[in-house]
Design an enzyme around this catalytic site. Structure first.
Site, PDB file in Angstrom:
ATOM      1  N   HIS A 120       0.791  -1.236   0.000  1.00  0.00           N
ATOM      2  CA  HIS A 120       0.000   0.000   0.000  1.00  0.00           C
ATOM      3  C   HIS A 120       0.826   1.291   0.000  1.00  0.00           C
ATOM      4  CE1 HIS A 120      -3.947  -2.056   1.574  1.00  0.00           C
ATOM      5  NE2 HIS A 120      -3.724  -2.268   0.286  1.00  0.00           N
TER       6      HIS A 120
ATOM      7  N   ASP B 144      -1.258   2.336   7.214  1.00  0.00           N
ATOM      8  CA  ASP B 144      -0.258   1.311   6.907  1.00  0.00           C
ATOM      9  C   ASP B 144       1.180   1.726   7.182  1.00  0.00           C
ATOM     10  OD1 ASP B 144      -1.995  -0.770   6.100  1.00  0.00           O
ATOM     11  OD2 ASP B 144      -2.373   0.275   4.216  1.00  0.00           O
TER      12      ASP B 144
END
Length: 360
Positions: A203, A298
């Site tokens: 990500h 993330d």
């Protein structure tokens, strides 16, 4: 709590994953209740009265939904937490007065260090209930909820992993969870599930490397257009740092390329080839802002604890460190300060051997 043959579930969070879990459990005829902190969203869901699922299956799930967390988790065997990992700590802190002996809390997923953070929190709060904390390596579904009461489930993974803290409780957790979700298999310990956090690998890097067109509001498909051959190659190099951390902790982790083969049954010689074949990714559009979970979740609960753990055990992570710094600069934040620290996880100043012993 008394043991029951067929487990009951509390789903915490009415986002994409929460919608999917609730609808899936309803279709399989498991009792479930849904919690959402947003009062307006709860009102909307109550007015609708059901969740409509499309994609992998079609189903209308009658809703039991509340913004009262104590009411939602009362007498439920399994508490499935399906919210961004940056909210795990505050959410579970609100649960403490209502937890009951024998309940299982599952973080879906735990990101990096989720179960460790929650176990530490419960100890700090002097939680009186005897509960088991577990975490998964990733979310069971590739899904999107376009609006409250609707969910499109693009795919259900064939296999994913779970571990409990301590590790000797993993099998007992699986005996309960597998009644509804046979896709879950056990991992060695929560270090293995935490270091199998592929979201932290797939990500932040592509998001940062596509920052220009995201800010220019140029529409593109995140995985299909945003993960080019060179970006996929860089992601695999970043992944080598994750694998090196695992090796130092005596964990035989699968690479991100192997993970795609296991999770989505896609063949191909490279990560780039495999990502392009994931059917559930075909319609996923890129973000329209850099203020996205792919960075603000993330990085602090994914890359930061991985990087800090690496430093403590003597593994170099130049790419992880670079993407953390770039994320800080792009969003004008300090993810090192905001993120999960080794102290939060109860791992501060521990050697490799002490860390492995702590989770066993």
């Amino acid at each position: 709590m008394d043991k029951i043959t067929k487990p009951t579930f509390a789903i915490i969070g009415a986002g994409n994953g929460g919608h999917a879990f609730y609808a899936h459990l309803s279709k399989m005829q498991f009792e479930a209740s849904l919690y959402e902190i947003d009062h307006e969203k709860v009102k909307t869901l109550k007015e609708k009265g059901f969740i409509k699922a499309e994609g992998e299956f079609q189903h209308e799930a009658p809703l039991i939904v509340s913004n009262n967390i104590g009411e939602t988790i009362k007498d439920k065997a399994v508490i499935m937490i399906v919210v961004p990992s940056i909210y795990h700590k505050s959410l579970v802190a609100n649960m403490v007065p209502y937890l009951q002996d024998g309940q299982i809390i599952v973080l879906n997923p735990g990101a990096t260090g989720g179960a460790l953070e929650i176990r530490n929190l419960l100890d700090e709060k002097e939680c009186q209930a005897e509960v088991t904390i577990a975490e998964t390596s990733t979310l069971l579904y590739a899904c999107r909820s376009p609006k409250p009461g609707e969910v499109i489930i693009g795919s259900i993974k064939d296999k994913l992993y779970l571990a409990a803290l301590p590790s000797n409780r993993t099998e007992s957790v699986l005996k309960v969870i597998n009644q509804a979700f046979p896709q879950y298999s056990g991992m060695k310990n929560v270090l293995e599930t935490s270091l199998s956090n592929v979201n932290a690998i797939v990500h932040p890097a592509p998001t940062i490397l596509n920052a220009g067109r995201i800010e220019a509001s140029l529409p593109f498909k995140y995985y299909i257009d945003g993960v080019t051959p060179s970006i996929a190659q860089l992601v695999e190099q970043l992944d080598q740092e994750r694998l090196a951390i695992g090796k130092k902790l005596s964990l035989d982790l699968c690479s991100i390329s192997e993970w795609y083969s296991l999770s989505y049954k896609v063949p191909g010689p490279t990560l780039y080839d495999k990502i392009r074949q994931v059917e559930a990714y075909q319609g996923i559009q890129a973000q329209t802002s850099l203020n996205t979970r792919y960075l603000f979740e993330d990085i602090p609960t994914g890359l930061v604890p991985m990087s800090d753990l690496a430093k403590q055990i003597g593994v170099e992570t130049p790419l992880m460190d670079a993407f953390i710094r770039m994320g800080n600069s792009l969003l004008n934040r300090d993810f090192r300060k905001e993120g999960r620290s080794l102290q939060d996880l109860g791992l501060n100043n521990k050697t490799c051997e002490e860390i492995v012993s702590y989770v066993s």
